[in-house]
Design an enzyme around this catalytic site. Structure first.
Site, PDB file in Angstrom:
ATOM      1  N   ARG A 113       0.878  -1.175   0.000  1.00 45.41           N
ATOM      2  CA  ARG A 113       0.000   0.000   0.000  1.00 45.41           C
ATOM      3  C   ARG A 113       0.914   1.223   0.000  1.00 45.41           C
ATOM      4  O   ARG A 113       1.628   1.482   0.977  1.00 45.41           O
ATOM      5  CB  ARG A 113      -0.900   0.014   1.233  1.00 45.41           C
ATOM      6  N   HIS A 140      -6.952   0.917  -6.819  1.00 47.89           N
ATOM      7  CA  HIS A 140      -7.310   0.381  -5.501  1.00 47.89           C
ATOM      8  C   HIS A 140      -8.204  -0.845  -5.717  1.00 47.89           C
ATOM      9  O   HIS A 140      -9.399  -0.827  -5.424  1.00 47.89           O
ATOM     10  CB  HIS A 140      -8.046   1.454  -4.698  1.00 47.89           C
ATOM     11  N   GLN A 143     -10.449  -2.473  -2.790  1.00 47.20           N
ATOM     12  CA  GLN A 143     -11.592  -1.657  -2.376  1.00 47.20           C
ATOM     13  C   GLN A 143     -12.784  -1.858  -3.306  1.00 47.20           C
ATOM     14  O   GLN A 143     -13.916  -2.044  -2.854  1.00 47.20           O
ATOM     15  CB  GLN A 143     -11.212  -0.174  -2.346  1.00 47.20           C
ATOM     16  N   ASP A 235     -15.400  10.195  -2.503  1.00 41.26           N
ATOM     17  CA  ASP A 235     -14.128   9.972  -1.814  1.00 41.26           C
ATOM     18  C   ASP A 235     -13.638  11.339  -1.336  1.00 41.26           C
ATOM     19  O   ASP A 235     -14.156  12.378  -1.761  1.00 41.26           O
ATOM     20  CB  ASP A 235     -13.132   9.327  -2.789  1.00 41.26           C
ATOM     21  N   CYS A 276     -15.471   5.052   0.322  1.00 44.41           N
ATOM     22  CA  CYS A 276     -14.393   4.116   0.661  1.00 44.41           C
ATOM     23  C   CYS A 276     -13.765   4.401   2.025  1.00 44.41           C
ATOM     24  O   CYS A 276     -13.058   3.543   2.560  1.00 44.41           O
ATOM     25  CB  CYS A 276     -13.322   4.105  -0.433  1.00 44.41           C
ATOM     26  N   ARG A 304     -14.615  -5.188   3.053  1.00 47.48           N
ATOM     27  CA  ARG A 304     -13.185  -5.145   2.756  1.00 47.48           C
ATOM     28  C   ARG A 304     -12.499  -6.409   3.278  1.00 47.48           C
ATOM     29  O   ARG A 304     -11.639  -6.991   2.605  1.00 47.48           O
ATOM     30  CB  ARG A 304     -12.520  -3.916   3.408  1.00 47.48           C
TER      31      ARG A 304
END
Length: 316
Positions: A113, A140, A143, A235, A276, A304
């Site tokens: 990440r 991502h 996600q 987001d 998210c 997740r």
């Protein structure tokens, strides 16, 4: 105690983004995610990662990604090892390629990440073990698998739904949602200022997938683009590393805030809200929408873990 066998045709593969994954293979992992969620809610205990190890490399801080990987891997009997940039030499004293070759000798898999997509690609190329992209500036993938799982749970289907992303159309979430929606026949629209429209490269990548599944991709700075949306998604306006642009982004993106009026503009009474997380309430979304019954962010956050467990089962 013996490790349980889990048969997967994807063992040894990496997940850097969903571009090269056929829809049927993504759907298989989605089905496994639904399976492991049912197991978890029944209180079943499995040991499918017994004797396995995973290196969790984090350049960027995380709540959901770290919690998901560590708990999912640990509960299955595996040993996760967290590594921040303060703990290892990645890209500093030691090249990414050299770090990859060392970790490849010691671990069963790697999660990364961080900032650069090229770093996660180098880890996959040189380690010789499965690498999972836990987030880069470009994609991502873990996600968005949780996102479509949440859509499927709520609506009972994916193909033919319409998801509208509101805000910075260039960020990794907009790009990744466009990609996975186009693969599953989900109509995808972006409500954003022209200056923050998705780049042409990702549009070109997604176009043939959308043509194959019948998904319609629409990008507009006009509020009419949200009409008919089954889901409004947003987001944060300033991604990690862009904090200096905060005031500029607030001014530019304020008209694209998800609020009650925008939810009503869909023309549907069953539109849901997704994010998210983490959220900056009263910026990209109002507290009223975030805490409303239409908000499914906690189901999305829980998913997740189940989707990440399914991804690890598939690859490891």
């Amino acid at each position: 105690m013996k490790a349980e066998k889990f048969k997967s045709p994807y063992k040894g593969k990496s997940l850097l983004n969903w571009i090269d994954w056929p829809q049927k293979d993504i759907n298989q992992i989605l089905n496994w995610a639904i399976q492991v969620k049912k197991e978890a809610h029944k209180g079943e205990v499995h040991q499918r990662f017994l004797g396995k190890t995973i290196a969790l490399i984090f350049e960027k801080r995380s709540t959901r990604t770290r919690s998901s990987f560590e708990t999912a891997f640990g509960e299955e009997g595996g040993h996760p090892v967290f590594m921040s940039t303060d703990d290892i030499q990645l890209g500093g004293k030691e090249s990414v390629e050299d770090t990859a070759r060392v970790l490849g000798r010691m671990f069963s898999a790697i999660e990364f990440r961080g900032f650069k997509q090229e770093h996660v690609e180098a880890l996959a190329k040189y380690s010789g073990i499965p690498v999972i992209n836990g987030l880069t500036d470009d994609f991502h993938p873990t996600q968005v698998l949780a996102d479509i799982m949440t859509l499927k749970e709520h609506f009972g289907k994916l193909k033919g739904l319409t998801l509208c992303f509101c805000g910075d159309g260039r960020n990794n979430m907009a790009r990744s949602l466009m990609l996975i929606c186009s693969k599953f026949g989900i109509n995808f629209s972006v409500f954003c200022p022209k200056e923050l429209s998705p780049d042409e490269e990702i549009q070109k990548i997604c176009a043939p997938f959308a043509a194959e599944t019948g998904a319609k991709i629409t990008i507009s700075d006009q509020i009419s683009v949200v009409k008919g949306a089954d889901c409004l998604y947003t987001d944060v306006w300033c991604s990690m590393g862009e904090e200096a642009l905060k005031e500029q982004r607030i001014k530019l993106l304020s008209p694209f805030q998800v609020n009650k009026n925008l939810m009503k503009a869909t023309g549907k009474n069953n539109t849901i809200f997704l994010h998210c997380l983490p959220a900056v309430k009263e910026q990209e979304v109002t507290e009223e929408v975030f805490e409303s019954p239409e908000s499914k962010v906690w189901d999305q956050a829980e998913n997740r873990k189940h989707t990440i467990k399914a991804i690890m089962l598939a690859l490891i």
